[in-house]
Design a protein around this motif. Structure first.
Motif, short mmCIF file in Angstrom:
data_model
loop_
_atom_site.label_atom_id
_atom_site.label_comp_id
_atom_site.label_asym_id
_atom_site.label_seq_id
_atom_site.Cartn_x
_atom_site.Cartn_y
_atom_site.Cartn_z
N THR A 78 0.19 -26.05 19.43
CA THR A 78 0.11 -25.18 20.61
C THR A 78 1.28 -24.22 20.69
O THR A 78 1.26 -23.29 21.48
N GLN A 79 2.32 -24.44 19.89
CA GLN A 79 3.54 -23.63 19.91
C GLN A 79 4.09 -23.54 21.33
O GLN A 79 4.39 -22.48 21.86
N SER B 20 6.97 -21.15 22.86
CA SER B 20 7.24 -19.95 22.07
C SER B 20 6.40 -18.76 22.50
O SER B 20 6.79 -17.62 22.29
N ARG B 21 5.27 -19.02 23.12
CA ARG B 21 4.39 -17.94 23.57
C ARG B 21 3.92 -18.22 24.99
O ARG B 21 3.58 -19.34 25.33
N SER B 22 3.88 -17.19 25.77
CA SER B 22 3.36 -17.32 27.11
C SER B 22 1.87 -17.04 27.10
O SER B 22 1.40 -16.13 26.40
N LEU B 23 1.13 -17.79 27.84
CA LEU B 23 -0.31 -17.57 27.92
C LEU B 23 -0.67 -16.59 29.03
O LEU B 23 -1.84 -16.27 29.22
N GLU B 24 0.34 -16.12 29.76
CA GLU B 24 0.10 -15.15 30.82
C GLU B 24 0.31 -13.74 30.28
O GLU B 24 1.17 -13.51 29.45
N SER B 25 -0.46 -12.82 30.78
CA SER B 25 -0.27 -11.43 30.38
C SER B 25 0.50 -10.71 31.49
O SER B 25 0.56 -11.16 32.62
#
Length: 114
Positions: free
Chosen positions: A9-10, A13-18
């Motif tokens: 899922t990392q 490291s990355r946001s799932l929100e835009s």
């Protein structure tokens, strides 16, 4: 088992929100100047109380270039234990209490075992 469920899922490291449709709060840029001539700007909210001084982190304390004066905060005078005691009792009441405790002590009312 929980280790397996997070694999791939990392996470972190990355946001799932835009950032679509997100508007930042209105800001103002305030410029400060250090004693050595170094100038830097700090973003503040439009609603924020902007301080007259700001630490640059490397060059020391900077003073606002636009001349914003430091507002002196009203500070309460430091109250000592004696001041707080006098708020609760008069000097005469304290003298009576002291005399009573001294009399009790001299009469042997307090011993080492107690």
């Amino acid at each position: 088992m929980s280790e397996r469920s997070l694999r791939g899922t990392q996470l972190g490291s990355r946001s799932l929100e835009s950032e679509q449709g997100v508007e930042p709060a209105p800001r103002q840029m305030v410029e400060y100047r250090c004693e050595d001539g170094h100038t830097f700007t700090v973003p503040f909210s439009v609603e924020a109380d902007v301080p007259a001084q700001w630490d640059s982190g490397t060059h020391g304390i900077g003073v606002r270039v636009d001349g914003g004066e430091a507002e002196e905060e009203e500070t309460k005078p430091v109250r000592t234990h004696w001041d707080m005691l006098l708020e609760r009792r008069s000097f005469e009441e304290l003298q009576v209490l002291l005399d009573e405790r001294l009399e009790f002590r001299r009469a042997g009312g307090v011993t080492k075992g107690h």
